[in-house]
Design an enzyme around this catalytic site. Structure first.
Site, PDB file in Angstrom:
ATOM      1  N   LYS A   1       0.825  -1.210   0.000  1.00 26.75           N
ATOM      2  CA  LYS A   1       0.000   0.000   0.000  1.00 26.75           C
ATOM      3  C   LYS A   1       0.862   1.264   0.000  1.00 26.75           C
ATOM      4  CE  LYS A   1      -3.929  -2.323   0.592  1.00 26.75           C
ATOM      5  NZ  LYS A   1      -3.481  -3.726   0.670  1.00 26.75           N
TER       6      LYS A   1
HETATM    7  C1  LIG Z   1      -4.047  -4.851   0.250  1.00 25.85           C
HETATM    8  C2  LIG Z   1      -3.225  -6.060   0.210  1.00 25.85           C
HETATM    9  C3  LIG Z   1      -3.483  -7.086  -0.710  1.00 25.85           C
HETATM   10  C4  LIG Z   1      -4.637  -7.026  -1.680  1.00 25.85           C
HETATM   11  O1  LIG Z   1      -4.501  -6.003  -2.623  1.00 25.85           O
HETATM   12  P1  LIG Z   1      -5.761  -5.484  -3.423  1.00 25.85           P
HETATM   13  O2  LIG Z   1      -5.286  -4.318  -4.190  1.00 25.85           O
HETATM   14  O3  LIG Z   1      -6.781  -5.106  -2.391  1.00 25.85           O
HETATM   15  O4  LIG Z   1      -6.239  -6.607  -4.270  1.00 25.85           O
HETATM   16  C5  LIG Z   1      -2.637  -8.175  -0.730  1.00 25.85           C
HETATM   17  N1  LIG Z   1      -1.626  -8.281   0.152  1.00 25.85           N
HETATM   18  C6  LIG Z   1      -1.358  -7.319   1.055  1.00 25.85           C
HETATM   19  C7  LIG Z   1      -0.241  -7.518   1.997  1.00 25.85           C
HETATM   20  C8  LIG Z   1      -2.139  -6.175   1.114  1.00 25.85           C
HETATM   21  O5  LIG Z   1      -1.860  -5.226   2.011  1.00 25.85           O
END
Ligand SMILES: *Cc1c(COP(=O)(O)O)cnc(C)c1O
Length: 491
Positions: free
Chosen positions: A107
């Site tokens: 993120k």
């Molecule tokens: C948010 C997240 C995901 C999923 O990503 P999306 O964009 O919501 O599909 C997978 N792994 C981790 C560690 C995340 O923080």
């Protein structure tokens, strides 16, 4: 570039779309077309310059120069040279590590940049309101948003997380968050409850009026915001350029990306990269036991009438994948009526069916696979034993899905698993999977044990959490999310 809504009733500039988040007609903003982009132009550039070049194709109203300034500042906060390093694990098998930022999960790739995009949008549109970023988080978005917006003038950031739906380390990261403009609220419910509640707050006219009186306006840092998506498109191009540079493929060779998926934001950014001309053969959409997407890709029916599981990959514990709507829009050849019909059906009955023809078209490009916690743990062990590579629980779902994809299709094209979190963020489960006896150890001792076993450097950001004082303790029920926000904002 103009942005249009997937529901057909709104249009905006890039800056306005970023400022607004969700389109006023309830849809998601998408670019009016996909700009062509040549990955070769990225060769020899640093990651931040690559990101700016890709984003500039979508954000002409900002311009490449200012974007380069934003990405330079944002990615300077990453501790690994390059922000999105491509690691070779074995022949034809790579990990794109997106977790070297301030909160140790992918993120950060977007949420370190978004505050710059948003405050610039505020300036451009002449808005004098203070922006209140509202976030529903399955664990990682919340912390990354808090870090990104901490003490950014003209903004506040309020995060709702499911009280029992996040890992201890994630909870601790959020509860200890510093900054004068941040609010953290635990919800007695799961992620979908929190996300539905936040969507209701965005749509609440009474609340909007109260806020307007105080010169406050909502915006979103969830991946419904196009400003979250655009920085993510860049790392697909960057990974490809790196793979060519290292001799792993020849220019033009098609590769496979395998993406651990929850809200469908990460993988969608990859699909956008493909639409811009990047030679991607196929995507593997990897789900945990909440396999609504895997089922959808195999049957064409999206059905949320099913049990919700709490798993060891909590950031993927999602039944309503918001960004799928953007893919549906493309799949329906940009027919907003059709998207409206599917979304209305989802709201009314909890499911919709895209039909055999569209399902087949989708399956050519996206393969769905899922695995449970036991298979994920097994592959964490295998990866370490065979290659000395340490994977977290989310990325493990990706590695496992890739194995299934290869077995089912015989496709042995070079593949990149998008690695989304540091193993230390999910230390207990990773430790168990590596055969470390974790019983009786606190999370920090488990981290030390993993470091000792694997040699993977333990980030200072984890150790610092140990003695950080808790600063946020508000808990609310699902029906009280509005009251909790009022209390936090002093309305
Ligand atoms: C948010 C997240 C995901 C999923 O990503 P999306 O964009 O919501 O599909 C997978 N792994 C981790 C560690 C995340 O923080």
């Amino acid at each position: 570039m103009r942005y249009i809504s997937t529901r057909g009733g709104a249009e905006a500039s890039g800056a306005r779309a970023i400022l607004t988040g969700l389109a006023p007609d309830g849809g998601l903003f998408v670019p009016e077309r996909f700009p062509a982009f040549d990955w070769k132009t990225l060769q020899g550039l640093r990651y931040d310059a690559r990101a700016a070049a890709v984003m500039a194709t979508y954000l002409g109203d900002y311009g490449e120069e200012i974007l380069a300034d934003f990405t330079r500042k944002a990615y300077a906060r990453f501790d690994e040279n390059g922000a999105a390093p491509l690691k070779r694990i074995a022949d034809g098998l790579y990990a794109l590590e997106l977790w070297h930022g301030p909160t140790l999960a992918f993120k950060d790739m977007a949420l370190t940049v978004l505050p710059y995009l948003l405050t610039e949008a505020q300036r451009k549109t002449g808005s004098e309101d203070e922006i209140v970023i509202l976030v529903a988080t399955s664990g990682d978005t919340g912390k990354a948003a808090l870090e990104g917006f901490k003490d950014v003038p003209g903004t506040r950031c309020a995060v709702y997380y499911p009280e029992r739906g996040v890992s201890n380390m994630q909870k601790r990261q959020m509860a200890t968050q510093e900054g004068e403009n941040v609010h953290v609220i635990a919800v007695e419910g799961n992620f979908d409850d929190a996300q539905t509640g936040v969507k209701a707050l965005f749509a609440d006219a009474e609340l909007a009026a109260e806020m307007a009186q105080k010169h406050l306006a909502f915006s979103s840092a969830n991946s419904i915001n196009i400003g979250r998506l655009l920085p993510q498109v860049a790392y697909y191009f960057s990974a490809y350029a790196d793979m060519v540079e290292s001799g792993g493929i020849r220019p033009g060779d098609e590769i496979v990306f395998c993406v651990p998926t929850g809200n469908f934001g990460n993988i969608l950014a990859g699909i956008y990269a493909r639409n811009m001309g990047l030679p991607i053969k196929r995507f593997v959409c990897a789900s945990n036991k909440n396999r609504v997407l895997a089922d959808f890709l195999h049957t064409g029916v999206y059905d949320i009438n099913r049990p919700f599981y709490q798993t060891d990959s909590p950031s993927m514990d999602i039944l309503i994948s918001s960004n799928l709507e953007r893919l549906l829009f493309e799949l329906a050849d940009r027919d907003a009526e059709q998207v409206n019909a599917w979304m209305a059906e989802l709201k009314r009955a909890g499911h919709y069916d895209i039909g055999a023809e569209k399902r087949a078209k989708l399956a050519e490009r996206v393969y769905g696979a899922w695995c449970d916690a036991a298979s994920g743990a097994e592959i964490i062990g295998d990866l370490f034993d065979q290659y000395g590579y340490v994977s977290d629980t989310h990325s493990a779902v990706g590695f496992r899905a890739l194995r299934e994809y290869r077995a089912a299709t015989g496709d042995d094209a070079p593949a990149v698993v998008v690695s989304t979190a540091s193993p230390y963020k999910f230390a207990r489960d990773v430790g168990n999977a590596l055969g470390i006896i974790t019983e009786g150890l606190d999370d920090f001792a488990v981290c030390d044990a993993i470091a000792a076993r694997t040699g993977l450097p333990l980030p200072a950001r984890i150790t610092a959490l140990k003695d950080a004082p808790a600063r946020h303790s508000r808990v609310c029920s699902v029906s009280n999310m509005k009251e909790a926000l009022r209390a936090e904002l002093g309305l």
